[in-house]
Write an enzyme that holds these catalytic residues in place. Sequence first.
Site, mmCIF file in Angstrom:
data_model
loop_
_atom_site.group_PDB
_atom_site.id
_atom_site.type_symbol
_atom_site.label_atom_id
_atom_site.label_comp_id
_atom_site.label_asym_id
_atom_site.label_seq_id
_atom_site.Cartn_x
_atom_site.Cartn_y
_atom_site.Cartn_z
ATOM 1 N N ASN A 9 -29.538 62.830 100.995
ATOM 2 C CA ASN A 9 -29.656 64.269 101.233
ATOM 3 C C ASN A 9 -28.664 64.724 102.296
ATOM 4 O O ASN A 9 -27.738 64.003 102.646
ATOM 5 C CB ASN A 9 -31.090 64.604 101.662
ATOM 6 N N CYS B 94 -28.972 64.896 105.428
ATOM 7 C CA CYS B 94 -28.987 64.127 106.681
ATOM 8 C C CYS B 94 -29.124 62.626 106.449
ATOM 9 O O CYS B 94 -29.411 61.882 107.384
ATOM 10 C CB CYS B 94 -30.087 64.628 107.596
ATOM 11 N N GLU C 18 -31.307 60.559 105.132
ATOM 12 C CA GLU C 18 -32.526 59.750 105.268
ATOM 13 C C GLU C 18 -33.372 59.711 103.996
ATOM 14 O O GLU C 18 -34.313 58.917 103.913
ATOM 15 C CB GLU C 18 -33.387 60.245 106.442
#
Length: 981
Positions: free
Chosen positions: A583, A585, A587
């Site tokens: 995604n 970020c 994670e």
Amino acid sequence: MQNTLNTVSAASAGNALHSPSTHQGQAQASLFSDYQILRRNGAVVPFAPSKIAVAVMKAFLAVHGTQGAASASIRETVDELTQTVVRALMRSRPGGGTFHIEDVQDQVELGLMRGGHHEIARAYVLYREKRTQERTQERARTPQAAAVPLLHVTDKGQRVALDIRNLQALIEASCANLGAGVVAAPIVSETMRNLYDGVPIDEVYKAAILAARTLIEKDPDYTYATARLLMHTIRREVLGEEVDHAHMQTRYAAYFPEFIAKGVANELLDEKLASFDLARLGAALKPERDLQFDYLGLQTLFDRYFLHVRKLRIELPQAFFMRVAMGLSLNESDREARAIEFYELLSSFDFMSSTPTLFNSGTRRAQLSSCYLTTVADDLGGIYDAIKENALLSKFAGGLGNDWTPVRALGAHIKGTNGESQGVVPFLKVVNDTAVAVNQGGKRKGAVCAYLETWHLDIEEFLELRKNTGDDRRRTHDMNTANWIPDLFMRRVMEKGSWTLFSPNDTPDLHDKYGREFEAIYTAYEERAERGELKPSRKLQATDMWRKMLSMLFETGHPWITFKDVCNIRSPQQHVGVVHSSNLCTEITLNTSETETAVCNLGSINLVQHLMDGPDGQRMLDSKKLQKTITTAMRMLDNVIDINYYAVKKARDSNMLHRPVGLGLMGFQDCLYELRVPYASQAAVDFADTSMEAICYHAYWASTELAKERGKYQTYEGSLWDKGILPYDTMDMLAKERGGYVEVDRSMTLDWDALRAKIARDGMRNSNCVAIAPTATISNIIGVDACIEPCFGNLSVKSNLSGEFTVINGYLVRDLKRLGLWDDVMVVDLKHFDGSLRPIDRVPPEIKALYATAFEVETSWIVEAAARRQKWIDQAQSLNIYMAGASGKKLDETYKLAWLRGLKTTYYLRTMSATHAEKSTVQAGKMNAVSSGSATAASTASSAPSALDLAAAAALVQMSASPATDIKFCAIDDPGCEACQ
């Protein structure tokens, strides 16, 4: 110096700013109309930036002379400095207000120092000191003046005398029980200095807040005094009257039903909230928890989270947490009991939901999910459907990850037109501009990350998307990019083999394959390419590609390094799809396809709140409390799935099928301080291991308990959970697929067989349970270090949409006070050395080790701690890589180590040159933000307070400094972004 400054005409100095037209002048006057300057004689005059330019130019003239200062470069420098000073002043009072003339001069002084103009700054400091002495002498020669007249304030249109006793009592109450170092006198004195006759009453309270915040660097507990003064202002706005803290228990109970009614009437809140037992919920609110906030946390909530009607807030902190809790309890059988349970978790700061949930829970459009992952189809309709989806999801505060690998490469054949494809890049330019155009509900910038696999023929141009040179039509300055790297590529790099690039329309099955199956198909395509059967294609050395990937990462901060095979081999859901990207970020690792948009709902445990005193007096993890917190948190996250508003049907379908959630953590660094364990130590790595094991164990247990109560998720059968394979067990699968190349400690402390048996009996409610998100904003709200990050600086300034905030390490100050080392000189030293203790000789080595900053922690420790966490986690972790003295060799070693240790993803690379690491300075680091064009400078030293004595300032000026423009920051730190949490 004085004569030069006094004799240069304002007209000459005014050339520092480009002369505005009448229209521009009117626009500028309008822009600054909410700001005023309080002069030393008490007069209030309009704020005029041109006068700042005059002062700055005079300083340059005094040093360089008329001819030297007349150069175009000097005029440009003065212009830039003036703009910097004006921006800093306006950020300190985003809603308008009054600046004392000394505050303006402090900012000019700071701007000169941060700009590296040390000779000019020194002259400016000395000039200010001389003028101060002259004014003192003048007052001594002047007969004693009459008593200062009584100050009046304007309150609700009435001119009344300022009640100084009431103001002093308010400030004293705000300082109560905060320790001997926090006293009211300097706040009162500074507040009074900034008042003038006829000042609006709101400005009086604002002046008190600003006075208190300048003292935070002197003692970090002043942040709580500042927050309490802000809390007084918030109550005045929300309740329409002054209510002291002692009376808030009864006031909260009466206000809460009124708040819900007003929110429903103004179409802000879901009308279902009105059907709760509001008296019961109002009685459950705990006003004492309003005192937990530090200034940054409360100001952030006030500016960006509290609901408002016609720009007036209607929400108080405890009502805010209860509103969120109610929104998450809508489908519970005993809604009130669950709402109180959820409220307790949020308001105690034991757990915090992610920003979209905090924004929208209980509202009429409850988009509560954090992340959306999509796969883009290789046709024009699919591409623009994906861009439309991005816009819809971004509108309601979703962070986006797009898998662009299926889209054919530049030069590939298009059957429908008999033409050649323009490749991925032109479409990514449209994605970039869409992210800018569609912000997240007007609350923060839209943000997206595009992923591309390393075998894609457009990968080399993809690597250069964030460069500031080249054809701007083929650049994306406002979006993120990431490499999606198969293990075969990494093995070829390790073994110095070749690598071949293909267009996905010629090799369509590579996209959905991984591990040994990918290798077999890929090598077959390579053989065909060698025979000339696949065109276009390109062969090169894998090490050359790897070198370019690392070079671009260092130069632009992008694309990030993420690993395809480990994300898939260790995925519990490999029976129903493929993980094609992460995604925004890095994670989240969930399956996507042309028919499924993956969704993840996030929230994070405040780990430091789950420590207790052990039998030997040492701090240790409180497993019982951790289990209780996680049980409730997992229920809240699971509820999000059913309550959530889905802007896209594919997202709803996917979420209902698999029900993934992402429980994370924050405050890891705070825990290490409490445990007295340096980040760069084996003990820290071991704590990362055992704490993550406990979190994952309890999260998986909570999900199987929910399955027992609510039923298994729809695609449970055939999953790794169903087969009795837990995330820890998949490390064996990874080693088998790679044929080695996995070096991870495999120790454990808990009874995983008991959990395995429980899952076999009851199943799982959620396909995925754990992911460590950045927590950029929610960690600010509760006042801890973000997620798993090492401390960036022990004295720093955080910039966000609410302004600039001095943040100082309270744990460090506590230790330095105990050692008798906390004084004004230490403050100046910390500013000068960017919050680093390393160059300060009088600080003991064990304190330096414990409070080492991110760039002082050897990068390998960050990777090793992450590897220990990753073996337990069913998704991934948002892992920033900090690197001092970055070099090609160090980059190569670090990212190879990340792969060998089984990491799924990495996030931003933050680098600092070796010379800067040796000699940190107060020079601001430039952020490698999402928008290179609008990257915002952030200081890693505190803004100079108005109370800073001139001798200390002069000392600062004389210290040599060098710019730290090579520090690369992510968009989280950009005041215009905060895209994740």
